[in-house]
Design a protein around this motif. Structure first.
Motif, short mmCIF file in Angstrom:
data_model
loop_
_atom_site.label_atom_id
_atom_site.label_comp_id
_atom_site.label_asym_id
_atom_site.label_seq_id
_atom_site.Cartn_x
_atom_site.Cartn_y
_atom_site.Cartn_z
N SER A 10 15.36 10.37 -63.63
CA SER A 10 16.13 11.41 -63.99
C SER A 10 16.24 12.20 -62.43
O SER A 10 15.95 11.79 -61.64
N PHE A 11 17.10 13.41 -62.83
CA PHE A 11 17.54 14.03 -61.32
C PHE A 11 17.44 15.63 -61.78
O PHE A 11 17.24 16.18 -63.01
N ARG A 12 16.81 16.35 -60.83
CA ARG A 12 16.73 17.79 -60.97
C ARG A 12 17.03 18.39 -59.66
O ARG A 12 16.76 17.85 -58.48
N LEU A 59 18.95 17.93 -54.27
CA LEU A 59 18.76 17.24 -55.70
C LEU A 59 17.63 16.20 -55.47
O LEU A 59 17.69 15.52 -54.59
N LEU A 61 15.53 12.99 -57.06
CA LEU A 61 15.56 11.56 -57.85
C LEU A 61 14.00 11.87 -58.37
O LEU A 61 13.09 11.75 -57.64
N GLU A 67 8.80 13.01 -58.19
CA GLU A 67 9.84 12.98 -57.26
C GLU A 67 9.70 11.77 -56.30
O GLU A 67 8.67 11.78 -55.58
N TYR A 102 17.40 2.42 -57.15
CA TYR A 102 17.41 3.97 -57.41
C TYR A 102 18.46 4.56 -56.40
O TYR A 102 18.98 5.65 -56.87
N GLU A 105 21.87 4.51 -58.23
CA GLU A 105 21.87 5.56 -59.05
C GLU A 105 21.80 7.00 -58.64
O GLU A 105 22.48 7.96 -59.19
N PHE A 106 21.12 7.15 -57.43
CA PHE A 106 21.32 8.49 -56.95
C PHE A 106 22.61 8.77 -56.26
O PHE A 106 23.37 9.98 -56.48
N LYS A 109 24.76 9.63 -59.06
CA LYS A 109 24.54 10.97 -59.54
C LYS A 109 25.52 12.06 -58.68
O LYS A 109 26.11 12.98 -58.95
#
Length: 168
Positions: A10-12, A59, A61, A67, A102, A105-106, A109
């Motif tokens: 997920s990301f935040r 951001l 990952l 994290e 990853y 995917e990063f 995003k």
């Protein structure tokens, strides 16, 4: 060949309370790039420039809630297309999380963020020796040969500022 990935990602976006973690990632990246001595960032500077002046965003990952990587980026603008985009200043994934897809995917995003904001491009620099070059190319990234990056910093920047020559 990528390793098997069964962990949830997920990301935040970073918050002010994440400043120590952001600095830790910056230092990890600098160590990887053999440039630790260049890090002069402090928690106070990061808080000021990221959260008070809002000059860049971070951001994270997350892999299974932890994290595992970070990207620091800011808005850019391209005059020829007349539209904005993002410039990725840092993209770093802890070594133990590499090889699982990853990174792809990063970047996906970050591409999503770019297009949702109406942007037309993402840009970043990559050191010439960095093995990530092949990874970036595999996703369609293009190394620009039509331009050279220039930089004025520290003493050179101040020397220009204090240059009393004029064109009058």
């Amino acid at each position: 060949m990528e390793k098997n990935n069964t962990q949830k990602i997920s990301f935040r976006f970073a918050e002010k309370k994440d400043v120590p973690l952001i600095l830790k990632f910056i230092k990890g990246l600098a160590e990887y790039e053999k440039a630790s001595e260049l890090v002069t960032a402090t928690e106070e500077l990061l808080e000021e420039w990221l959260f008070k002046k809002e000059r860049a965003e971070v951001l994270f990952l997350l892999v299974s809630g932890k994290e595992a990587g970070f990207a620091l980026f800011f808005q850019s603008f391209a005059t020829y297309p007349g539209r904005g985009g993002i410039y990725i200043d840092d993209l770093y994934i802890h070594p133990e999380y590499r090889g699982y897809g990853y990174g792809r995917e990063f970047l996906k995003k970050l591409a999503q963020i770019t297009t949702e904001r109406g942007g037309t491009r993402m840009e970043w620099l990559c050191l010439n020796w960095n093995p990530s070059i092949d990874f970036y190319k595999s996703m369609g990234g293009k190394a620009l040969s039509t331009c050279t990056t220039f930089r004025l910093e520290d003493e050179s920047l101040l020397a220009l500022l204090n240059d009393e020559r004029s064109v009058t």
